[in-house]
Motif scaffolding. Structure first.
Motif, PDB file in Angstrom:
ATOM      1  N   ALA A   1      -9.831 -13.160  10.018  1.00 52.94           N
ATOM      2  CA  ALA A   1      -9.383 -14.679   9.878  1.00 52.94           C
ATOM      3  C   ALA A   1     -10.474 -15.548   9.325  1.00 52.94           C
ATOM      4  N   SER A   2     -11.062 -14.933   8.247  1.00 58.92           N
ATOM      5  CA  SER A   2     -11.874 -15.801   7.290  1.00 58.92           C
ATOM      6  C   SER A   2     -13.268 -16.232   7.916  1.00 58.92           C
ATOM      7  N   GLN A   3     -13.596 -15.544   8.979  1.00 60.84           N
ATOM      8  CA  GLN A   3     -14.871 -15.708   9.750  1.00 60.84           C
ATOM      9  C   GLN A   3     -15.964 -15.793   8.879  1.00 60.84           C
ATOM     10  N   LEU A   4     -16.168 -14.817   7.663  1.00 61.40           N
ATOM     11  CA  LEU A   4     -17.134 -14.634   6.830  1.00 61.40           C
ATOM     12  C   LEU A   4     -16.942 -15.066   5.402  1.00 61.40           C
ATOM     13  N   GLY A   5     -15.719 -15.995   5.545  1.00 66.06           N
ATOM     14  CA  GLY A   5     -15.708 -16.786   4.204  1.00 66.06           C
ATOM     15  C   GLY A   5     -14.179 -16.291   3.659  1.00 66.06           C
ATOM     16  N   LYS A   6     -13.701 -17.218   2.755  1.00 62.82           N
ATOM     17  CA  LYS A   6     -12.353 -17.013   2.152  1.00 62.82           C
ATOM     18  C   LYS A   6     -12.355 -15.908   1.320  1.00 62.82           C
ATOM     19  N   GLU A   7     -10.994 -15.668   0.823  1.00 66.53           N
ATOM     20  CA  GLU A   7     -10.966 -14.427   0.018  1.00 66.53           C
ATOM     21  C   GLU A   7     -11.736 -14.155  -0.847  1.00 66.53           C
ATOM     22  N   ALA A   8     -11.746 -15.175  -1.975  1.00 69.73           N
ATOM     23  CA  ALA A   8     -12.750 -15.363  -2.908  1.00 69.73           C
ATOM     24  C   ALA A   8     -14.288 -15.074  -2.671  1.00 69.73           C
ATOM     25  N   ASP A   9     -14.822 -15.743  -1.326  1.00 76.68           N
ATOM     26  CA  ASP A   9     -16.050 -15.487  -0.995  1.00 76.68           C
ATOM     27  C   ASP A   9     -16.314 -13.932  -0.693  1.00 76.68           C
ATOM     28  N   LEU A  10     -15.107 -13.603   0.159  1.00 72.26           N
ATOM     29  CA  LEU A  10     -15.590 -12.173   0.425  1.00 72.26           C
ATOM     30  C   LEU A  10     -15.656 -10.997  -0.836  1.00 72.26           C
ATOM     31  N   ASN A  11     -14.959 -11.362  -1.805  1.00 70.39           N
ATOM     32  CA  ASN A  11     -15.053 -10.425  -2.809  1.00 70.39           C
ATOM     33  C   ASN A  11     -16.148 -10.678  -3.643  1.00 70.39           C
ATOM     34  N   GLN A  12     -16.919 -12.072  -3.503  1.00 69.19           N
ATOM     35  CA  GLN A  12     -18.176 -12.308  -4.215  1.00 69.19           C
ATOM     36  C   GLN A  12     -19.384 -11.469  -3.334  1.00 69.19           C
ATOM     37  N   GLY A  13     -19.287 -11.693  -1.819  1.00 62.31           N
ATOM     38  CA  GLY A  13     -19.809 -11.111  -0.946  1.00 62.31           C
ATOM     39  C   GLY A  13     -20.372  -9.562  -1.240  1.00 62.31           C
ATOM     40  N   LEU A  14     -19.136  -8.823  -1.729  1.00 60.77           N
ATOM     41  CA  LEU A  14     -19.442  -7.481  -2.048  1.00 60.77           C
ATOM     42  C   LEU A  14     -20.752  -7.204  -2.952  1.00 60.77           C
ATOM     43  N   LYS A  15     -20.765  -8.214  -3.798  1.00 58.23           N
ATOM     44  CA  LYS A  15     -21.844  -8.407  -4.765  1.00 58.23           C
ATOM     45  C   LYS A  15     -23.137  -8.684  -4.072  1.00 58.23           C
ATOM     46  N   LEU A  16     -23.102  -9.913  -3.398  1.00 58.65           N
ATOM     47  CA  LEU A  16     -24.132 -10.183  -3.038  1.00 58.65           C
ATOM     48  C   LEU A  16     -24.739  -9.583  -1.900  1.00 58.65           C
ATOM     49  N   GLY A  17     -23.857  -8.593  -1.166  1.00 57.95           N
ATOM     50  CA  GLY A  17     -24.409  -7.909   0.173  1.00 57.95           C
ATOM     51  C   GLY A  17     -24.062  -8.546   1.469  1.00 57.95           C
ATOM     52  N   THR A  18     -23.348  -9.686   1.511  1.00 56.12           N
ATOM     53  CA  THR A  18     -22.871 -10.187   2.801  1.00 56.12           C
ATOM     54  C   THR A  18     -21.947  -9.729   3.299  1.00 56.12           C
ATOM     55  N   VAL A  19     -21.182  -8.756   2.722  1.00 52.05           N
ATOM     56  CA  VAL A  19     -20.076  -7.960   3.282  1.00 52.05           C
ATOM     57  C   VAL A  19     -20.182  -6.532   2.738  1.00 52.05           C
ATOM     58  N   ASP A  20     -19.861  -5.553   3.382  1.00 49.66           N
ATOM     59  CA  ASP A  20     -19.865  -4.170   3.045  1.00 49.66           C
ATOM     60  C   ASP A  20     -18.383  -3.545   2.451  1.00 49.66           C
ATOM     61  N   ILE A  21     -17.633  -4.046   3.224  1.00 50.38           N
ATOM     62  CA  ILE A  21     -16.145  -3.647   3.153  1.00 50.38           C
ATOM     63  C   ILE A  21     -15.133  -4.811   3.481  1.00 50.38           C
ATOM     64  N   ILE A  22     -14.347  -4.914   2.493  1.00 51.66           N
ATOM     65  CA  ILE A  22     -13.317  -5.814   2.496  1.00 51.66           C
ATOM     66  C   ILE A  22     -11.610  -5.418   2.773  1.00 51.66           C
TER      67      ILE A  22
END
Length: 324
Positions: A66-87
Protein backbone atom coordinates in the motif's frame (compact mmCIF):
# COMPACT_ATOMS: atom_id res chain seq x y z
CA UNK A 1 33.65 -21.45 41.34
CA UNK A 2 33.78 -24.65 39.23
CA UNK A 3 30.11 -24.44 38.26
CA UNK A 4 30.62 -21.02 36.68
CA UNK A 5 32.98 -22.15 33.89
CA UNK A 6 30.43 -24.27 31.96
CA UNK A 7 27.89 -21.51 32.36
CA UNK A 8 30.39 -19.00 30.99
CA UNK A 9 31.31 -21.26 28.09
CA UNK A 10 27.62 -21.85 27.34
CA UNK A 11 26.90 -18.13 27.35
CA UNK A 12 29.89 -17.47 25.09
CA UNK A 13 28.77 -20.16 22.67
CA UNK A 14 25.24 -18.72 22.58
CA UNK A 15 26.62 -15.26 21.80
CA UNK A 16 28.79 -16.65 19.00
CA UNK A 17 25.88 -18.60 17.50
CA UNK A 18 23.68 -15.52 17.71
CA UNK A 19 26.36 -13.37 16.06
CA UNK A 20 26.84 -15.94 13.28
CA UNK A 21 23.10 -16.14 12.66
CA UNK A 22 22.78 -12.38 12.48
CA UNK A 23 25.71 -12.23 10.07
CA UNK A 24 24.36 -15.04 7.89
CA UNK A 25 20.85 -13.59 7.60
CA UNK A 26 20.32 -11.05 4.82
CA UNK A 27 17.40 -8.68 5.33
CA UNK A 28 15.57 -7.53 2.18
CA UNK A 29 12.71 -5.12 1.57
CA UNK A 30 9.92 -6.10 -0.86
CA UNK A 31 7.51 -3.26 -1.65
CA UNK A 32 4.44 -2.56 -3.76
CA UNK A 33 1.47 -0.19 -3.97
CA UNK A 34 -1.36 -2.70 -3.55
CA UNK A 35 -3.75 -3.27 -0.65
CA UNK A 36 -3.20 -6.04 1.89
CA UNK A 37 -6.40 -7.75 0.70
CA UNK A 38 -5.07 -8.17 -2.85
CA UNK A 39 -3.26 -11.31 -4.03
CA UNK A 40 -0.27 -9.24 -5.11
CA UNK A 41 0.31 -8.72 -1.40
CA UNK A 42 -0.81 -12.03 0.08
CA UNK A 43 1.23 -14.05 -2.40
CA UNK A 44 4.25 -11.78 -1.92
CA UNK A 45 4.07 -12.49 1.80
CA UNK A 46 3.85 -16.22 1.03
CA UNK A 47 6.86 -15.94 -1.31
CA UNK A 48 8.91 -14.00 1.22
CA UNK A 49 8.30 -16.65 3.86
CA UNK A 50 8.90 -19.48 1.38
CA UNK A 51 12.25 -18.04 0.29
CA UNK A 52 13.22 -17.88 3.95
CA UNK A 53 12.34 -21.55 4.37
CA UNK A 54 14.04 -22.78 1.20
CA UNK A 55 17.23 -20.87 1.98
CA UNK A 56 17.24 -22.15 5.58
CA UNK A 57 16.75 -18.68 7.00
CA UNK A 58 19.56 -16.98 5.11
CA UNK A 59 17.13 -14.36 3.81
CA UNK A 60 14.55 -12.46 5.82
CA UNK A 61 12.23 -10.57 3.50
CA UNK A 62 9.76 -8.01 4.83
CA UNK A 63 6.89 -6.99 2.55
CA UNK A 64 5.67 -3.37 2.57
CA UNK A 65 2.22 -2.93 0.93
CA UNK A 66 0.00 0.00 0.00
CA UNK A 67 2.70 2.53 -0.98
CA UNK A 68 4.28 2.43 2.49
CA UNK A 69 7.73 2.92 0.94
CA UNK A 70 6.58 5.25 -1.81
CA UNK A 71 4.51 5.49 -4.95
CA UNK A 72 5.25 3.18 -7.87
CA UNK A 73 7.70 5.58 -9.52
CA UNK A 74 9.50 5.93 -6.18
CA UNK A 75 9.76 2.16 -5.80
CA UNK A 76 11.29 1.76 -9.26
CA UNK A 77 13.78 4.48 -8.42
CA UNK A 78 14.35 2.79 -5.07
CA UNK A 79 15.78 -0.28 -6.82
CA UNK A 80 18.64 1.95 -7.96
CA UNK A 81 19.00 3.83 -4.69
CA UNK A 82 18.95 0.71 -2.55
CA UNK A 83 15.90 1.78 -0.52
CA UNK A 84 14.05 -1.32 -1.76
CA UNK A 85 15.35 -4.67 -3.00
CA UNK A 86 12.33 -6.31 -4.61
CA UNK A 87 9.21 -4.70 -6.05
CA UNK A 88 6.10 -5.58 -8.01
CA UNK A 89 5.52 -3.08 -10.80
CA UNK A 90 4.06 -2.79 -14.27
CA UNK A 91 6.00 -2.85 -17.51
CA UNK A 92 4.83 0.72 -18.05
CA UNK A 93 7.40 1.74 -15.44
CA UNK A 94 10.02 -0.67 -16.80
CA UNK A 95 9.51 1.11 -20.13
CA UNK A 96 11.01 4.26 -18.62
CA UNK A 97 14.31 2.37 -18.61
CA UNK A 98 13.71 0.44 -21.83
CA UNK A 99 10.85 1.74 -23.96
CA UNK A 100 10.22 -1.37 -26.13
CA UNK A 101 9.06 -3.49 -23.16
CA UNK A 102 6.04 -1.20 -22.83
CA UNK A 103 4.59 -2.44 -26.11
CA UNK A 104 2.35 -4.80 -24.11
CA UNK A 105 0.34 -1.76 -23.01
CA UNK A 106 -0.63 -0.75 -26.51
CA UNK A 107 -4.43 -1.14 -26.38
CA UNK A 108 -5.92 -4.44 -27.53
CA UNK A 109 -2.54 -6.18 -27.93
CA UNK A 110 -3.61 -9.29 -26.01
CA UNK A 111 -6.71 -11.33 -26.79
CA UNK A 112 -7.19 -12.50 -23.19
CA UNK A 113 -5.24 -13.52 -20.04
CA UNK A 114 -4.21 -16.85 -21.59
CA UNK A 115 -2.55 -14.95 -24.45
CA UNK A 116 -0.66 -12.80 -21.92
CA UNK A 117 0.62 -15.82 -20.00
CA UNK A 118 1.69 -17.51 -23.25
CA UNK A 119 3.62 -14.33 -24.11
CA UNK A 120 5.57 -14.52 -20.82
CA UNK A 121 6.94 -17.89 -21.95
CA UNK A 122 7.82 -16.76 -25.47
CA UNK A 123 11.03 -15.71 -27.18
CA UNK A 124 9.77 -12.17 -27.66
CA UNK A 125 9.30 -11.83 -23.88
CA UNK A 126 12.82 -13.15 -23.25
CA UNK A 127 14.14 -10.61 -25.76
CA UNK A 128 12.28 -7.69 -24.16
CA UNK A 129 13.13 -8.76 -20.59
CA UNK A 130 16.82 -8.95 -21.52
CA UNK A 131 16.64 -5.50 -23.05
CA UNK A 132 15.20 -4.15 -19.81
CA UNK A 133 17.83 -5.93 -17.70
CA UNK A 134 20.66 -4.65 -19.89
CA UNK A 135 19.31 -1.10 -19.55
CA UNK A 136 18.47 -1.12 -15.84
CA UNK A 137 20.44 -3.96 -14.28
CA UNK A 138 17.28 -5.16 -12.55
CA UNK A 139 16.06 -8.70 -13.14
CA UNK A 140 12.49 -9.80 -13.93
CA UNK A 141 11.88 -13.04 -12.06
CA UNK A 142 8.14 -13.47 -12.66
CA UNK A 143 5.04 -12.01 -14.29
CA UNK A 144 1.58 -11.87 -12.73
CA UNK A 145 -1.71 -11.24 -14.53
CA UNK A 146 -2.96 -7.98 -13.03
CA UNK A 147 -6.35 -7.94 -14.69
CA UNK A 148 -8.06 -6.60 -17.76
CA UNK A 149 -8.44 -2.85 -17.56
CA UNK A 150 -11.99 -1.50 -17.72
CA UNK A 151 -13.40 2.01 -17.43
CA UNK A 152 -15.53 3.49 -14.63
CA UNK A 153 -17.37 6.76 -15.10
CA UNK A 154 -20.12 9.00 -13.81
CA UNK A 155 -21.16 9.43 -17.44
CA UNK A 156 -22.70 6.57 -19.50
CA UNK A 157 -20.37 5.33 -22.26
CA UNK A 158 -21.51 3.16 -25.15
CA UNK A 159 -18.95 3.96 -27.80
CA UNK A 160 -15.53 5.56 -28.10
CA UNK A 161 -16.85 9.01 -29.02
CA UNK A 162 -18.92 9.12 -25.80
CA UNK A 163 -15.66 9.80 -23.95
CA UNK A 164 -15.21 13.17 -25.67
CA UNK A 165 -14.31 15.76 -23.02
CA UNK A 166 -14.49 13.24 -20.15
CA UNK A 167 -12.31 14.23 -17.17
CA UNK A 168 -10.46 10.95 -16.63
CA UNK A 169 -7.66 9.84 -14.35
CA UNK A 170 -5.10 7.82 -16.28
CA UNK A 171 -1.52 6.98 -15.21
CA UNK A 172 0.98 9.29 -16.89
CA UNK A 173 2.19 6.58 -19.24
CA UNK A 174 1.84 6.96 -23.02
CA UNK A 175 0.26 3.56 -23.67
CA UNK A 176 -2.29 3.97 -20.87
CA UNK A 177 -3.21 7.33 -22.33
CA UNK A 178 -3.62 5.98 -25.87
CA UNK A 179 -7.23 4.77 -25.71
CA UNK A 180 -8.73 7.60 -23.61
CA UNK A 181 -7.02 10.31 -25.64
CA UNK A 182 -7.86 8.66 -28.96
CA UNK A 183 -11.50 8.72 -27.83
CA UNK A 184 -11.27 12.41 -26.83
CA UNK A 185 -11.06 12.22 -23.02
CA UNK A 186 -9.28 14.92 -21.03
CA UNK A 187 -6.75 12.84 -19.11
CA UNK A 188 -5.27 13.76 -15.72
CA UNK A 189 -2.38 11.94 -13.97
CA UNK A 190 -3.26 11.40 -10.31
CA UNK A 191 -1.31 9.15 -7.94
CA UNK A 192 -2.91 5.75 -7.47
CA UNK A 193 -3.36 6.28 -3.71
CA UNK A 194 -5.31 9.50 -4.36
CA UNK A 195 -7.75 8.31 -7.04
CA UNK A 196 -10.69 7.53 -4.72
CA UNK A 197 -10.69 11.05 -3.26
CA UNK A 198 -10.32 12.62 -6.71
CA UNK A 199 -13.39 10.72 -7.94
CA UNK A 200 -15.30 11.52 -4.77
CA UNK A 201 -14.69 15.27 -4.91
CA UNK A 202 -15.18 15.54 -8.69
CA UNK A 203 -11.60 16.42 -9.61
CA UNK A 204 -12.07 13.71 -12.22
CA UNK A 205 -15.22 11.86 -13.31
CA UNK A 206 -13.72 8.64 -14.62
CA UNK A 207 -10.77 6.25 -14.30
CA UNK A 208 -9.63 2.89 -15.67
CA UNK A 209 -8.43 -0.22 -13.85
CA UNK A 210 -9.20 -3.95 -13.65
CA UNK A 211 -12.42 -5.03 -11.91
CA UNK A 212 -10.43 -6.46 -9.01
CA UNK A 213 -8.78 -3.08 -8.41
CA UNK A 214 -12.10 -1.28 -8.77
CA UNK A 215 -13.35 -3.55 -5.98
CA UNK A 216 -10.24 -3.39 -3.76
CA UNK A 217 -9.94 0.40 -3.96
CA UNK A 218 -13.75 0.78 -3.68
CA UNK A 219 -13.98 3.01 -6.76
CA UNK A 220 -17.48 1.61 -7.34
CA UNK A 221 -18.62 3.62 -4.31
CA UNK A 222 -17.96 6.88 -6.14
CA UNK A 223 -18.79 5.89 -9.75
CA UNK A 224 -22.15 5.20 -11.42
CA UNK A 225 -21.03 3.16 -14.44
CA UNK A 226 -18.57 0.36 -15.13
CA UNK A 227 -17.82 0.15 -18.85
CA UNK A 228 -16.20 -3.07 -20.07
CA UNK A 229 -13.76 -1.51 -22.51
CA UNK A 230 -11.20 -4.29 -21.91
CA UNK A 231 -8.57 -2.11 -23.52
CA UNK A 232 -5.44 -3.52 -21.84
CA UNK A 233 -4.79 -7.04 -20.53
CA UNK A 234 -2.42 -5.91 -17.82
CA UNK A 235 0.39 -7.53 -15.88
CA UNK A 236 2.94 -6.89 -13.14
CA UNK A 237 6.60 -7.84 -13.05
CA UNK A 238 8.40 -9.07 -9.96
CA UNK A 239 11.72 -7.23 -10.05
CA UNK A 240 14.89 -7.85 -8.07
CA UNK A 241 17.42 -5.01 -7.91
CA UNK A 242 20.71 -5.22 -9.74
CA UNK A 243 22.61 -5.11 -6.45
CA UNK A 244 20.76 -8.02 -4.88
CA UNK A 245 20.56 -10.16 -8.03
CA UNK A 246 24.28 -9.82 -8.72
CA UNK A 247 25.09 -10.99 -5.17
CA UNK A 248 22.89 -14.10 -5.22
CA UNK A 249 24.51 -17.46 -5.86
CA UNK A 250 23.20 -19.45 -8.83
CA UNK A 251 21.39 -21.76 -6.39
CA UNK A 252 19.72 -18.83 -4.64
CA UNK A 253 18.79 -17.25 -7.97
CA UNK A 254 16.99 -20.47 -8.83
CA UNK A 255 15.16 -20.49 -5.49
CA UNK A 256 14.10 -16.83 -5.82
CA UNK A 257 12.90 -17.43 -9.39
CA UNK A 258 10.99 -20.62 -8.64
CA UNK A 259 9.26 -19.19 -5.58
CA UNK A 260 8.38 -15.88 -7.23
CA UNK A 261 6.98 -17.66 -10.28
CA UNK A 262 4.90 -19.91 -8.04
CA UNK A 263 3.58 -16.81 -6.26
CA UNK A 264 2.77 -15.19 -9.62
CA UNK A 265 0.84 -18.28 -10.73
CA UNK A 266 -1.09 -18.34 -7.45
CA UNK A 267 -1.99 -14.64 -7.73
CA UNK A 268 -2.92 -14.96 -11.41
CA UNK A 269 -5.35 -17.77 -10.61
CA UNK A 270 -6.98 -15.72 -7.84
CA UNK A 271 -7.37 -12.68 -10.12
CA UNK A 272 -8.92 -14.70 -12.94
CA UNK A 273 -11.42 -16.32 -10.57
CA UNK A 274 -12.35 -12.99 -8.98
CA UNK A 275 -12.85 -11.24 -12.31
CA UNK A 276 -15.33 -13.89 -13.45
CA UNK A 277 -17.53 -13.18 -10.43
CA UNK A 278 -17.27 -9.42 -10.19
CA UNK A 279 -19.57 -8.38 -13.04
CA UNK A 280 -22.57 -9.94 -11.27
CA UNK A 281 -21.31 -8.64 -7.91
CA UNK A 282 -21.25 -5.05 -9.16
CA UNK A 283 -24.67 -5.42 -10.78
CA UNK A 284 -26.04 -6.65 -7.45
CA UNK A 285 -24.68 -3.46 -5.87
CA UNK A 286 -26.77 -1.44 -8.32
CA UNK A 287 -23.87 -0.34 -10.54
CA UNK A 288 -24.61 -0.03 -14.25
CA UNK A 289 -22.25 -2.48 -16.03
CA UNK A 290 -22.10 -1.93 -19.78
CA UNK A 291 -20.72 -4.04 -22.63
CA UNK A 292 -19.27 -2.04 -25.53
CA UNK A 293 -18.14 -2.69 -29.08
CA UNK A 294 -14.40 -3.09 -28.49
CA UNK A 295 -13.83 -3.03 -32.24
CA UNK A 296 -14.95 0.61 -32.32
CA UNK A 297 -12.41 1.53 -29.62
CA UNK A 298 -9.59 -0.51 -31.20
CA UNK A 299 -10.18 0.96 -34.67
CA UNK A 300 -9.99 4.50 -33.27
CA UNK A 301 -6.77 3.79 -31.37
CA UNK A 302 -5.05 2.23 -34.39
CA UNK A 303 -6.07 5.20 -36.56
CA UNK A 304 -4.90 7.86 -34.10
CA UNK A 305 -1.98 6.37 -32.15
CA UNK A 306 1.03 4.92 -33.96
CA UNK A 307 3.07 2.26 -32.15
CA UNK A 308 6.30 3.94 -33.17
CA UNK A 309 5.19 7.25 -31.63
CA UNK A 310 5.14 5.53 -28.24
CA UNK A 311 8.67 4.17 -28.62
CA UNK A 312 7.57 0.65 -29.50
CA UNK A 313 8.67 -1.60 -32.35
CA UNK A 314 6.07 -3.03 -34.68
CA UNK A 315 8.05 -6.28 -35.05
CA UNK A 316 7.76 -6.82 -31.28
CA UNK A 317 4.03 -6.14 -31.39
CA UNK A 318 3.54 -8.44 -34.36
CA UNK A 319 5.51 -11.18 -32.59
CA UNK A 320 3.32 -10.84 -29.50
CA UNK A 321 0.13 -10.91 -31.53
CA UNK A 322 1.35 -14.11 -33.20
CA UNK A 323 1.90 -15.94 -29.90
CA UNK A 324 -0.58 -18.80 -29.49
Amino acid sequence: MKFKLPMLLGATAAILVSAFTAQAETALKWAHVYETSEPFHTESVWAAEEIGKRTEGRYKIDVFPASQLGKEADLNQGLKLGTVDIIISGSSFAAREYAPIGVTYYPYTFRDPAHLIAYTKSDVFKHLAKGYEDASGNHITAVTYYGTRQTTSNRPIGKCSDMQGLKMRVPDVPAYLAMPRACGANTTPIAFAEVYLALQNGTVEAQENPLTTIEAKKFFEVQKHIVLTGHIVDHLNTLVSKTVWSQLSDADKQIFTEVMQEAAERATKIIEEREKKLVSTFKEKGIDVTEVDKGDFEKTVVEKVALEDLGYKKEDWDAIRAVK
